[in-house]
Design a protein around this motif. Structure first.
Motif, PDB file in Angstrom:
ATOM      1  N   PRO A 105      31.865  24.646  59.887  1.00  0.00           N
ATOM      2  CA  PRO A 105      33.082  24.484  59.071  1.00  0.00           C
ATOM      3  C   PRO A 105      32.824  24.605  57.579  1.00  0.00           C
ATOM      4  O   PRO A 105      33.646  25.164  56.834  1.00  0.00           O
ATOM      5  N   ASP A 106      31.673  24.112  57.113  1.00  0.00           N
ATOM      6  CA  ASP A 106      31.345  24.246  55.698  1.00  0.00           C
ATOM      7  C   ASP A 106      31.131  25.707  55.329  1.00  0.00           C
ATOM      8  O   ASP A 106      31.547  26.159  54.257  1.00  0.00           O
ATOM      9  N   ILE A 107      30.500  26.467  56.217  1.00  0.00           N
ATOM     10  CA  ILE A 107      30.299  27.895  55.953  1.00  0.00           C
ATOM     11  C   ILE A 107      31.642  28.618  55.902  1.00  0.00           C
ATOM     12  O   ILE A 107      31.883  29.471  55.034  1.00  0.00           O
ATOM     13  N   ASP A 108      32.559  28.269  56.822  1.00  0.00           N
ATOM     14  CA  ASP A 108      33.877  28.908  56.823  1.00  0.00           C
ATOM     15  C   ASP A 108      34.645  28.601  55.548  1.00  0.00           C
ATOM     16  O   ASP A 108      35.313  29.475  54.988  1.00  0.00           O
ATOM     17  N   SER A 109      34.566  27.365  55.083  1.00  0.00           N
ATOM     18  CA  SER A 109      35.288  27.006  53.856  1.00  0.00           C
ATOM     19  C   SER A 109      34.733  27.770  52.657  1.00  0.00           C
ATOM     20  O   SER A 109      35.496  28.243  51.803  1.00  0.00           O
ATOM     21  N   LYS A 110      33.414  27.926  52.580  1.00  0.00           N
ATOM     22  CA  LYS A 110      32.830  28.684  51.465  1.00  0.00           C
ATOM     23  C   LYS A 110      33.130  30.174  51.605  1.00  0.00           C
ATOM     24  O   LYS A 110      33.291  30.879  50.596  1.00  0.00           O
ATOM     25  N   MET A 111      33.201  30.658  52.834  1.00  0.00           N
ATOM     26  CA  MET A 111      33.555  32.058  53.036  1.00  0.00           C
ATOM     27  C   MET A 111      34.986  32.324  52.563  1.00  0.00           C
ATOM     28  O   MET A 111      35.249  33.309  51.858  1.00  0.00           O
ATOM     29  N   LEU A 112      35.912  31.458  52.939  1.00  0.00           N
ATOM     30  CA  LEU A 112      37.294  31.624  52.477  1.00  0.00           C
ATOM     31  C   LEU A 112      37.392  31.474  50.971  1.00  0.00           C
ATOM     32  O   LEU A 112      38.204  32.155  50.320  1.00  0.00           O
ATOM     33  N   MET A 113      36.571  30.597  50.406  1.00  0.00           N
ATOM     34  CA  MET A 113      36.572  30.457  48.953  1.00  0.00           C
ATOM     35  C   MET A 113      36.096  31.741  48.286  1.00  0.00           C
ATOM     36  O   MET A 113      36.660  32.186  47.276  1.00  0.00           O
ATOM     37  N   GLY A 114      35.054  32.363  48.857  1.00  0.00           N
ATOM     38  CA  GLY A 114      34.583  33.623  48.280  1.00  0.00           C
ATOM     39  C   GLY A 114      35.618  34.726  48.363  1.00  0.00           C
ATOM     40  O   GLY A 114      35.771  35.520  47.427  1.00  0.00           O
ATOM     41  N   ILE A 115      36.375  34.782  49.463  1.00  0.00           N
ATOM     42  CA  ILE A 115      37.407  35.823  49.611  1.00  0.00           C
ATOM     43  C   ILE A 115      38.569  35.590  48.663  1.00  0.00           C
ATOM     44  O   ILE A 115      39.125  36.550  48.103  1.00  0.00           O
ATOM     45  N   ASN A 116      38.967  34.334  48.451  1.00  0.00           N
ATOM     46  CA  ASN A 116      40.177  34.050  47.687  1.00  0.00           C
ATOM     47  C   ASN A 116      39.938  33.794  46.205  1.00  0.00           C
ATOM     48  O   ASN A 116      40.853  34.010  45.398  1.00  0.00           O
ATOM     49  N   VAL A 117      38.738  33.341  45.830  1.00  0.00           N
ATOM     50  CA  VAL A 117      38.481  32.991  44.429  1.00  0.00           C
ATOM     51  C   VAL A 117      37.933  34.181  43.653  1.00  0.00           C
ATOM     52  O   VAL A 117      38.288  34.387  42.486  1.00  0.00           O
ATOM     53  N   THR A 118      37.075  34.984  44.279  1.00  0.00           N
ATOM     54  CA  THR A 118      36.437  36.090  43.563  1.00  0.00           C
ATOM     55  C   THR A 118      37.428  37.081  42.956  1.00  0.00           C
ATOM     56  O   THR A 118      37.183  37.574  41.848  1.00  0.00           O
ATOM     57  N   PRO A 119      38.559  37.423  43.609  1.00  0.00           N
ATOM     58  CA  PRO A 119      39.476  38.393  42.983  1.00  0.00           C
ATOM     59  C   PRO A 119      40.073  37.948  41.661  1.00  0.00           C
ATOM     60  O   PRO A 119      40.667  38.779  40.964  1.00  0.00           O
ATOM     61  N   ILE A 120      39.922  36.666  41.281  1.00  0.00           N
ATOM     62  CA  ILE A 120      40.467  36.227  39.993  1.00  0.00           C
ATOM     63  C   ILE A 120      39.811  36.985  38.845  1.00  0.00           C
ATOM     64  O   ILE A 120      40.434  37.251  37.815  1.00  0.00           O
ATOM     65  N   ALA A 121      38.551  37.352  39.002  1.00  0.00           N
ATOM     66  CA  ALA A 121      37.843  38.082  37.950  1.00  0.00           C
ATOM     67  C   ALA A 121      38.032  39.592  38.047  1.00  0.00           C
ATOM     68  O   ALA A 121      37.426  40.326  37.266  1.00  0.00           O
ATOM     69  N   ALA A 122      38.866  40.070  38.964  1.00  0.00           N
ATOM     70  CA  ALA A 122      38.964  41.519  39.214  1.00  0.00           C
ATOM     71  C   ALA A 122      39.578  42.272  38.048  1.00  0.00           C
ATOM     72  O   ALA A 122      39.326  43.469  37.889  1.00  0.00           O
ATOM     73  N   LEU A 123      40.373  41.602  37.221  1.00  0.00           N
ATOM     74  CA  LEU A 123      41.000  42.297  36.093  1.00  0.00           C
ATOM     75  C   LEU A 123      39.949  42.768  35.083  1.00  0.00           C
ATOM     76  O   LEU A 123      40.208  43.695  34.313  1.00  0.00           O
ATOM     77  N   LEU A 124      38.781  42.158  35.101  1.00  0.00           N
ATOM     78  CA  LEU A 124      37.743  42.509  34.136  1.00  0.00           C
ATOM     79  C   LEU A 124      36.991  43.778  34.518  1.00  0.00           C
ATOM     80  O   LEU A 124      36.478  44.477  33.631  1.00  0.00           O
ATOM     81  N   TYR A 125      36.893  44.075  35.811  1.00  0.00           N
ATOM     82  CA  TYR A 125      36.038  45.190  36.216  1.00  0.00           C
ATOM     83  C   TYR A 125      36.755  46.274  37.011  1.00  0.00           C
ATOM     84  O   TYR A 125      36.212  47.373  37.175  1.00  0.00           O
ATOM     85  N   THR A 126      37.955  46.020  37.519  1.00  0.00           N
ATOM     86  CA  THR A 126      38.612  47.023  38.372  1.00  0.00           C
ATOM     87  C   THR A 126      38.869  48.346  37.652  1.00  0.00           C
ATOM     88  O   THR A 126      38.525  49.417  38.177  1.00  0.00           O
ATOM     89  N   PRO A 127      39.475  48.367  36.438  1.00  0.00           N
ATOM     90  CA  PRO A 127      39.664  49.678  35.775  1.00  0.00           C
ATOM     91  C   PRO A 127      38.352  50.398  35.486  1.00  0.00           C
ATOM     92  O   PRO A 127      38.284  51.619  35.577  1.00  0.00           O
ATOM     93  N   LEU A 128      37.303  49.636  35.156  1.00  0.00           N
ATOM     94  CA  LEU A 128      36.015  50.266  34.886  1.00  0.00           C
ATOM     95  C   LEU A 128      35.472  50.948  36.142  1.00  0.00           C
ATOM     96  O   LEU A 128      34.954  52.075  36.077  1.00  0.00           O
ATOM     97  N   LEU A 129      35.593  50.274  37.283  1.00  0.00           N
ATOM     98  CA  LEU A 129      35.089  50.860  38.526  1.00  0.00           C
ATOM     99  C   LEU A 129      35.902  52.096  38.930  1.00  0.00           C
ATOM    100  O   LEU A 129      35.340  53.106  39.372  1.00  0.00           O
ATOM    101  N   ILE A 130      37.226  52.014  38.793  1.00  0.00           N
ATOM    102  CA  ILE A 130      38.071  53.156  39.189  1.00  0.00           C
ATOM    103  C   ILE A 130      37.782  54.359  38.298  1.00  0.00           C
ATOM    104  O   ILE A 130      37.683  55.501  38.773  1.00  0.00           O
ATOM    105  N   ARG A 131      37.631  54.130  36.980  1.00  0.00           N
ATOM    106  CA  ARG A 131      37.345  55.254  36.091  1.00  0.00           C
ATOM    107  C   ARG A 131      35.925  55.794  36.298  1.00  0.00           C
ATOM    108  O   ARG A 131      35.678  56.985  36.132  1.00  0.00           O
ATOM    109  N   PHE A 132      34.977  54.914  36.633  1.00  0.00           N
ATOM    110  CA  PHE A 132      33.589  55.363  36.784  1.00  0.00           C
ATOM    111  C   PHE A 132      33.401  56.155  38.080  1.00  0.00           C
ATOM    112  O   PHE A 132      32.821  57.244  38.081  1.00  0.00           O
TER     113      PHE A 132
END
Length: 598
Positions: A105-132
């Motif tokens: 259960p602890d692994i599942d909670s951290k897995m869901l946290m990684g899926i849902n929390v990481t996209p918060i920083a996507a505004l910083l790198y998404t245009p760079l990746l698409i253009r690159f």
């Protein structure tokens, strides 16, 4: 019967036809070269041009269908695997027998946290990746990361599941932003190939009228979201053909559940901790995961092999050459545009309503009253309703653009108000038809929402230099909404419905305010896109020599080599001595005047 004469003259010695053909031209070795290798005498340039652009339009349709099918398979595999994984890990007996004290259960909670929390920083790198990487390659790489997440489930450990979940969270916004950008570009290219006559008459740099590609954009977005919503039905196939055979019926799983719907205070409070009658064989789990892995690879191959490029090579170079610092800043600068600021509540609601349909409604209303074994059929009803509504959304070709968005919002408003006062009885199947109908109607509203928003963004922002920024902002706000839903998953159902209702009201009011401003003629504030700065070293991009232009498209006097002297015509005024030529980019960068300054 005499044989018909050959279509083309035959080289070589004179044959039985004689030394001359019917027009008096020698037919042997002395025949002119033009008669032997010349153009086909019945060549019709207009007909060949029409066939060429018809093939181009069919290629665009192939791109849209391949991208839509790839997105459907990718999201279906992801949802299906995550659903099976969470149900298996929820069962106490499965955890103790297969994993012991590993802390699943602890692994599942951290897995869901990684899926849902990481996209918060996507505004910083998404245009760079698409253009690159480019739009197509960004789609391919993001789908590959989804396939990586599937592959880690062969060996479920902390060091495999959590890092792959973090990588998956980083790929969510780039994937769907590049998908939205890709479909919009395909609509614009289809318009160009359908109206190539206007393109030839006005020159290659002529901009089409505003909103001219809107009908094609609506059709393509309807196709894409019709496939996308079918992914929810595809995700239930492992449940139906595999996991449902191992589940207890509702009399066991709902034995301690006493409140459902609007009276529930947590996700299935009192739900039985054992949901599996017998544990599935590891061999069967490996077979299911292998099938999902094969489907993920198929999605990668669809995008790699069947999807064409969204931009021409010179356009890709221009998009990268505005400067990486500018690419990083432009998503934030676009938020000055009042149109985007007014659409932000709709972006947030778009993320809220999908998660509510898959978690809040499906668990708090569906599973709580019909049991876990009917969860798959409830989500299939939602999927089919949404997919069919995307096709019905083509009526927007004859309606104002605000009608689909407001129709979807009005339908969801009625459903939310109805759910606010409805608490189904746990374990009672008499009201199951109401749940299936509600799920299908919620899917209809979701389809109008998604199709209307993506079409509206493609109409408001037609510049190909801005579209990746706009769709990045759209899907980033959706990711923020999904993160908020993840944080508030344990809230009472009435609080969730109240937040949905408030967000929907704010979204509809803000959108109507934006349309009112546009009708008044208020000019939006858009950031200036810097001019491409092509470097002399590395890839020698010559702006005057566009390799993608044909001779007919090239403007007069352009496209000649920089060392080729320009002809000195009989112009007025004094003519300088010696041949004149254009400056090479290297000479322009050095600030020189060419050979004349020496």
């Amino acid at each position: 019967m005499e044989p018909e004469p050959p279509l083309y003259p035959v080289a070589g010695p004179a044959g039985p036809q004689g030394d001359e053909d019917g027009f008096g031209v020698p037919d042997g070795p002395d025949a002119p070269l033009d008669e032997l290798v010349g153009a086909y005498p019945n060549y019709n340039e207009e007909e060949e041009e029409r066939r060429y652009y018809r093939r181009k339009r069919l290629g665009v349709l192939k791109n849209v269908l391949a991208a839509s099918a790839g997105g459907m398979l990718t999201y279906g595999v992801y949802l299906g695997l995550l659903q099976i994984q969470l149900i298996l890990h929820y069962d106490e007996t499965y955890r103790e027998v297969k994993y012991g004290n590993m802390g699943l259960p602890d692994i599942d909670s951290k897995m869901l946290m990684g899926i849902n929390v990481t996209p918060i920083a996507a505004l910083l790198y998404t245009p760079l990746l698409i253009r690159f990487f480019g739009t197509k390659w960004m789609m391919f790489l993001a789908i590959g990361i989804y396939a990586l997440f599937v592959s880690t489930n062969y060996w479920e450990r902390y060091y495999t599941l959590v890092p792959s979940a973090v990588a998956l969270g980083m790929a969510i916004v780039p994937l769907w932003a590049s998908m939205g950008n890709y479909i919009t570009r395909m609509a614009q290219k289809y318009y160009e190939y359908s109206h190539y006559k206007e393109h030839e008459d006005h020159g290659p740099r002529h901009r089409p009228p505003p909103g001219s590609h809107a009908p094609y954009l609506l059709v393509f977005q309807a196709i894409f979201y019709s496939f996308f919503h079918l992914s929810f039905a595809c995700a239930q196939l492992p449940m139906i053909y595999f996991l449902n055979d191992y589940l207890y019926d509702l009399n066991h799983t709902l034995h301690n559940v006493h409140s459902c719907g609007t009276q529930s205070h947590d996700i299935l409070k009192g739900f039985n901790k054992t949901v599996l009658q017998t544990l599935p064989w590891s061999r069967n789990l490996i077979v299911v995961e292998s099938v999902l892995m094969a489907v993920a690879f198929l999605a990668m191959l669809l995008v790699l092999g069947l999807c064409g490029a969204a931009y021409r090579p010179t356009e890709e170079i221009d998009l990268r050459s505005v400067g990486w610092g500018n690419i990083f800043q432009l998503p934030f600068k676009h938020m000055r545009d009042f149109r985007l600021r007014h659409l932000v509540p709709f972006f947030i609601y778009s993320g809220f309503e999908v998660l509510f349909a898959c978690t809040g409604f499906a668990l708090g209303y569906g599973v709580c009253s019909m049991g876990l074994e009917r969860l798959a059929y409830l989500l299939i009803a939602y999927s089919l309703g949404a997919s069919a509504a995307c096709i019905v959304g083509l009526l927007g070709l004859w309606l104002p653009r605000s009608v689909p968005l407001l129709a979807g919002a009005g339908l969801h408003l009625l459903l939310i108000c109805s759910l606010f006062f409805w608490a189904p009885v746990p374990g009672a199947l008499q009201q199951s038809w109401i749940l299936y109908m509600t799920a299908a109607l919620w899917g209809v509203g979701s389809a109008f929402n998604k199709t209307g928003l993506s079409t509206l963004l493609g109409i408001l922002y037609e510049d190909k230099e801005r579209q990746d920024f706009i769709f990045t902002i759209y899907h980033w706000w959706q990711a923020v909404a999904i993160f908020v839903v993840y944080l508030g998953s344990s809230l009472p159902m009435k609080v969730k419905l109240a937040v949905l209702l408030a967000t929907l009201a704010a979204a509809a009011g803000s959108y109507l305010w934006m349309e009112q401003k546009l009708r008044r003629g208020l000019t939006p504030r858009q950031p200036r896109i810097p001019r491409p700065q092509h470097k002399v070293r590395g890839y020698r991009y010559l702006e005057e020599d566009n390799s993608d232009e044909s001779d007919a498209e090239r403007p007069p006097g352009a496209g000649a080599d920089c060392a080729e002297p320009a002809p000195a015509g009989p112009g007025l005024g004094p003519q300088p001595d010696g041949p004149q030529r254009r400056l090479c980019p290297y000479e322009q960068a050095q600030g020189g005047e060419g050979p004349e300054e020496q």
